[in-house]
Design an enzyme around this catalytic site. Sequence first.
Site, PDB file in Angstrom:
ATOM      1  N   ARG A  86     -30.034   8.037 -38.616  1.00 39.84           N
ATOM      2  CA  ARG A  86     -29.963   6.868 -37.775  1.00 39.84           C
ATOM      3  C   ARG A  86     -31.631   6.543 -37.555  1.00 39.84           C
ATOM      4  NH1 ARG A  86     -26.380   9.030 -32.528  1.00 39.84           N
ATOM      5  NH2 ARG A  86     -24.448   8.614 -33.487  1.00 39.84           N
ATOM      6  N   ARG A 130     -30.820  13.593 -32.477  1.00 38.66           N
ATOM      7  CA  ARG A 130     -29.470  14.253 -32.241  1.00 38.66           C
ATOM      8  C   ARG A 130     -28.343  13.545 -33.371  1.00 38.66           C
ATOM      9  NH1 ARG A 130     -24.846  12.143 -29.939  1.00 38.66           N
ATOM     10  NH2 ARG A 130     -26.000  10.219 -29.095  1.00 38.66           N
TER      11      ARG A 130
END
Lengths: 255, 643, 253
Positions: free
Chosen positions: B336, B441
């Site tokens: 990401r 995360r």
Amino acid sequence: MSNFSNTFSSTLGKKLIMCLTGLFLCSFLIVHLTGNLSLFKNDEGLAFNQYAHFMTNFTPIKVVSYLLYSSIIIHSVFALFITIQNKKARPVAYAQKSGNGSIWSSRNMGVLGTILLLFIVSHMSSFWYEYHWGETPYVKYETDLNTGKTITTEISASDYIEYVSYVNNGIEITKSKNLYKEVATEFKEWYLVAFYVLAMLAMSFHLVHGFQSAFQTLGWDHSKYKPLINFIGVWVFSILIPIGFAAMPLYFFFK
Amino acid sequence: MLNSKIPAGSLAEKWSKHKFDLKLVNPANKRKYDIIVVGTGLAGASAAASLAELGYNVKAFCFHDSPRRAHSIAAQGGINAAKNYRNDGDSVYRLFYDTIKGGDYRAREANVYRLAEVSVNIIDQCVAQGVPFAREYGGLLDNRSFGGAQVSRTFYARGQTGQQLLLGAYSALNRQINLGTVKMYTRSEMLDLVTIDGQAKGIVTRNLITGDIDTHSAHAVLLCTGGYGNVFYLSTNAMYSNVTAAWRAHKRGAFMANPCYTQIHPTCIPVSGDHQSKLTLMSESLRNDGRVWVPKTVETAEKIRKGEIKAKDIAEADRDYFLERKYPSFGNLVPRDVASRNAKIACDEGRGVGKSGLAVYLDFADSIKRLGQPAVAAKYGNLFDMYAQITDENPYESPMRIYPAVHYTMGGLWVDYNLMTTVPGLYALGEANFSDHGANRLGASALMQGLADGYFVIPYTVGDYLATIGPAPVDANHPAFAETKKAVQNQIDKFLALKGTKTVDEYHRDLGKLIWEYCGMSRNAVDLVKAKQLVQALKVDFWKNAIVVGANEEVNQCLEKAGRVADFIELGELMIDDALDRNESCGGHFREEYQTPEGEALRNDDDYTYVAAWEFMGENMPEKLNKEQLIFENVKLTQRSYK
Amino acid sequence: MNLTLKVWRQKNRKASGKFVTYKTDDVSPDMSFLEMLDVVNEGLVKKQEEPIQFDHDCREGICGSCALMINGQPHGPKKATTTCQLHMRSFNTGDTIVIEPWRSVAFPVVKDLAVDRSSLDRIQHAGGYVSVGTGGVPDANEIAIPKVIADEAFNSATCIQCGACVAACKNASAMLFVSAKVSQYALLPQGQTERYERAQAMVLQMDEEGFGGCTNTYQCEAECPKEIKVTNIARMNREYFNAEFLQDKKAHV
């Protein structure tokens, strides 16, 4: 867990009562229409009057008829309860409300039902009450069993003791109350005919929602049988049966 | 002074051993303890239900009208668990390793291992509650690979795993509410923490309907209040998500850890105008079949922005598939942070598309050609519909426009291994704490952590503290309660006195732009120093010129927002401090000064392998940095590479 | 776009409310309906007036907070769409839009367009769960569930508890909501042990909250943003009648 009165005071219980009484009334419609088809028989009312006598005197049918009367009353009274409860559930109305997704009759069962109730009251007072306690004329049919020809004679009250039907010398003699004549006379009045036709229209709309709705209430929504239920609801109960009933006053009016 | 209380012993035995070492509360005494749970999302609802089942008296608070509305509900993708149902080589250790590595080696080994260990129990628990996970024709649970993981360990419930898991926890909570063991306070917002002798003993709340300011006492307070992503104003967080409970606890002594670690999710629907109130995320699974590109030249991009040409008009040779170009082995499936940063770079170069120029294309034309439209629709139909609904564009015909958006905050209240903050008796669970994700995360890990904390960690660890302090009732007449309540009332009066010219939303938007610009996807020292001054100026201006209409004794959205935005402004400043302190790039924190020659994040493991835990020193005072050194005994720190 | 909004304003539960008309211009078709209201509110606050209160949160169509009756339709004219996902391109410039709160005796108005839907929570407190505590449960794959059952249960479980079914129903009945909850557990093996008590308890609570009865008009299904089917109501009826008439609740001694 809970006793019956608790069950039937719940929203679902009340719904079940509407459903069961409604379905019972639907089943009556079939019997009523089938019997009344004898009105169309060109026999001066012999078959119809025989049928009327049978319906009012055969004990099992009499029992069922009381069930029927109570069904009408319970169906109406619970409809009233439910309507009051449902109105209470929305004390402030919307300024604007669409009916999207529902059919008109499903939202107006109360109005349709009220028309039907008025109709039933008027219908029963013209025929059922008159037949039982009113001044129905009498008739005598003499049918030659060899030729099949029937002679119809109106008879006075003094000639009539009770309904009889027997065979004497190859002639079948039937003395009966002449409900047929009563029907034929009544249906010469245009306003009554109009009222009957209107009521049958209301019944059509009432049942297009009511019949399938009863099965939804019972939880009978199996995808295999649902189309059949919908088919019967539309074609039998909201088209064929109302047309059949509406045809009777029209038949006599134009006869 | 920071003691993380990580148990000794081998990694795999730490938690079992610790559970045995923790003190137990006598079953007959449990009902003598009151526990406050603030927030009833995944972490809060699961904790409240589990603690009530154990016999504690639980008081649970949420500001929504129902616990089921917490923003855990919006999670789409799934939840990881090391079940190895697919026989593809997954294990607790592998989940642990992936999470530590994915977090760029800025998380505690022991915490992450425990998370991986209890992940398997979570799935069992949820299934037992009736959570309808996706299943295969044989009737067993289905799994998928998610977020670039090499194994299929993600359990899911169509595109609404978060809602289904939350409804599961909510049903467990409902059961306890029905049994009378949980007293639920809805539409109640925690506005302060009550401490007595440095220990958490209760909270002050405002009833959002009546405006009543109430105090509630308890032996322990659990903050399960989610993340602070809305500091950016535009984020994928819900409109009401805020930092207030955590921030007020911070001001009462709880340290705030790693606030600069924020996650930017690459596949969000771009901003359409100034009116935009929030951003919508689309599952990153889209990158499995979509190709990311922008025009090669600024000139072409400009024509697109003006609407003179369309994406379809651009020849293949004039397109730059920049992720595939820069990262040939991972291509569009880079993590990401990498995907987000590269989209930003392309837009900063002036090659962005859409009216605003702040978007890149995610193109499915090749996949549609290769697989056929029905196959693409079967995989992504709901996402395509959502995109079409919001943008009024058909993604089957023209490429989607995407842009990164703030999605999750890894930072949060500092907690030890027992999830206790630096205030004894005050715990932080789920996204509200900092503990398990390091600097980044991984997908499908947020739901896992929230439920792990609530179902399987806090029921053990809170007992240890309670057994220590004993069951004597908390004195609700202690002056601390009245004092804290008075402080809250004073602050509310200060807000209500604001009759300036600028709405609270305008301040929030300004703050968001500022933090996004200077402390967003990439940061540098010069800008951060500047941003700090700007935030301080914004704070001064807020307290002079904001408008708060209405009174306290009614539903007052202006007042609610004012409190939350005031806290966000203060948090924003701390985020900048934290970003400035961390002279390295790691995970979601990218400092432009610290990058490899290829432009990738460059960690400094020698100097920054610590948790930055910030201590509040007083209003308008610089916060004090406390460091917790991270010790890696089991994994080797390596540079992430996706080339 | 220029719009005329007729918005229900009501100070609190006890106060009487009325419609107030607001004119708004400069509405972009790309705005969501709630963003349009945000703009109106921002204008009101600038004038030191109280903004319009409405419930909202996730703005992604999943939390179920938003709840507006728009021109007589819950969540407005677009099918299978919550208010927050409704965009202004569904309207035309010059339109008059009537915005009302959900109306039901079980949903008292909190303020303006926000209502109290805690009645829906209380129905679930009564039995909307499987009585299983944390820990001590079997392995997740020990219970195999046929896919069709799992899918059907999932369809019921997608309900977002927004209350549009109640708002849409001419009787303000909550049966679509309650039946979706009853169905999810009635279908799944995990829900079997308390299956009948659950149906009874939830129906009882539903009635106590004052919701109307179902008359099978099916408007709930048409307006449900998650397209929950009325087959759930049929299932709840079966469950309830089965519980009331066929299940023996006492062990024979």
